[in-house]
Scaffold this motif. Sequence first.
Motif, PDB file in Angstrom:
ATOM      1  N   ASN A  16      -1.688  17.888  54.680  1.00 34.69           N
ATOM      2  CA  ASN A  16      -0.268  17.433  54.588  1.00 34.69           C
ATOM      3  C   ASN A  16       1.151  17.731  54.546  1.00 34.69           C
ATOM      4  O   ASN A  16       1.685  17.338  54.865  1.00 34.69           O
ATOM      5  N   TYR A  17       0.409  18.913  54.288  1.00 36.56           N
ATOM      6  CA  TYR A  17       1.879  20.003  53.802  1.00 36.56           C
ATOM      7  C   TYR A  17       2.800  20.684  55.399  1.00 36.56           C
ATOM      8  O   TYR A  17       4.059  20.106  55.364  1.00 36.56           O
TER       9      TYR A  17
ATOM     10  N   GLN B 153       1.900  19.064  57.959  1.00 33.45           N
ATOM     11  CA  GLN B 153       2.296  17.374  59.226  1.00 33.45           C
ATOM     12  C   GLN B 153       3.208  17.498  58.656  1.00 33.45           C
ATOM     13  O   GLN B 153       4.291  16.273  59.246  1.00 33.45           O
ATOM     14  N   ILE B 154       3.954  16.800  56.970  1.00 28.60           N
ATOM     15  CA  ILE B 154       5.648  16.295  56.234  1.00 28.60           C
ATOM     16  C   ILE B 154       6.639  17.715  57.078  1.00 28.60           C
ATOM     17  O   ILE B 154       7.452  17.284  57.232  1.00 28.60           O
ATOM     18  N   GLN B 155       6.392  18.936  57.100  1.00 31.05           N
ATOM     19  CA  GLN B 155       7.267  19.597  56.935  1.00 31.05           C
ATOM     20  C   GLN B 155       6.487  21.171  57.512  1.00 31.05           C
ATOM     21  O   GLN B 155       6.133  21.613  56.553  1.00 31.05           O
TER      22      GLN B 155
ATOM     23  N   PHE C  59       3.422  14.757  46.864  1.00 31.09           N
ATOM     24  CA  PHE C  59       3.262  13.640  48.300  1.00 31.09           C
ATOM     25  C   PHE C  59       3.173  12.406  47.256  1.00 31.09           C
ATOM     26  O   PHE C  59       3.530  11.767  47.071  1.00 31.09           O
TER      27      PHE C  59
ATOM     28  N   GLY D 240       3.818   9.324  51.940  1.00 30.63           N
ATOM     29  CA  GLY D 240       3.951  10.203  53.064  1.00 30.63           C
ATOM     30  C   GLY D 240       4.716  11.045  52.625  1.00 30.63           C
ATOM     31  O   GLY D 240       5.014  12.155  53.820  1.00 30.63           O
ATOM     32  N   PHE D 241       5.699  11.268  52.324  1.00 30.46           N
ATOM     33  CA  PHE D 241       6.767  12.570  51.633  1.00 30.46           C
ATOM     34  C   PHE D 241       6.675  13.445  50.235  1.00 30.46           C
ATOM     35  O   PHE D 241       6.017  12.688  50.190  1.00 30.46           O
ATOM     36  N   CYS D 242       7.338  14.876  50.992  1.00 31.29           N
ATOM     37  CA  CYS D 242       6.872  15.298  49.138  1.00 31.29           C
ATOM     38  C   CYS D 242       8.405  14.620  48.204  1.00 31.29           C
ATOM     39  O   CYS D 242       9.266  14.336  48.767  1.00 31.29           O
TER      40      CYS D 242
END
Length: 258
Positions: free
Chosen positions: A17-18, A20-22, A183, A186-188
């Motif tokens: 997830n980290y 994928q997000i940025q 999270f 879907g965003f931090c």
Amino acid sequence: MNVKSLQDIVSVTRLYNYVQIQPDKAVAFYEQNIMLSRSFYPLISVIEVALRNAIDRNCITHFADPNWLINQKPGFMSDRRLTYVNRLGIQKTNDFLKKSVEDAEKKIQKGGRPITHNALVGELNFGFWTELFQPTHYALLQGTPIRAFPNLPKGIKRVNVFNILNEIRIFRNRVFHNEPICFHAGFCGIQEPSRIRKQINDVLSWLSPNIMTWLNGFEDSSFELALMDRYASPGHNVFSKFYRFIVKISHIGRTTFR
């Protein structure tokens, strides 16, 4: 530490997830999630101890028994009203409390300690005390668990307390199992940990206003939340001790002189 090296340590799945997000901030976000999780330890630690002790005191009074955890295994923890038929027509029994006490007794014995009431209070997990606010258990205890909150605001009912404690329990488990808490949609972001922090603060204030005054002297989750919030915003690409220092000075200034 680059992404590939960290993936070798913590696994590709845990870092997914980290990345994928940025991707450019994945390692820094993972580090900050650890720091943010660490900052919640004082709050989680205090609420676990304060909640169980407050409920225990009221249950001792209710049963007029300083060993109620041991003596109520065949009592309300085995009440016939805990047996029911589910929507599929299958008979079930909610023996969670009884099994929790029995499991705690086994752990205490395995550690070579005598089974005492105080040992059980310390061994039983957050889920046990939360379960006391489940409707049937709560009714069997004649509403005793909610008396642990002398400062409970009007309008807060059993179901509200149960839901809040259950959310805190789930969050607590995520922290202790090294899962991401940063999270949201879907965003931090800090929406979820900020909400849980407020819930913990509320529950602690219901138990005693003195607890938060004491905690505010050393717990720093608000700083870590501020750091995560600023770091997750565009334009903050440097994660360093110097950056943490700048944010901390800014945060101290805002919280001290507001």
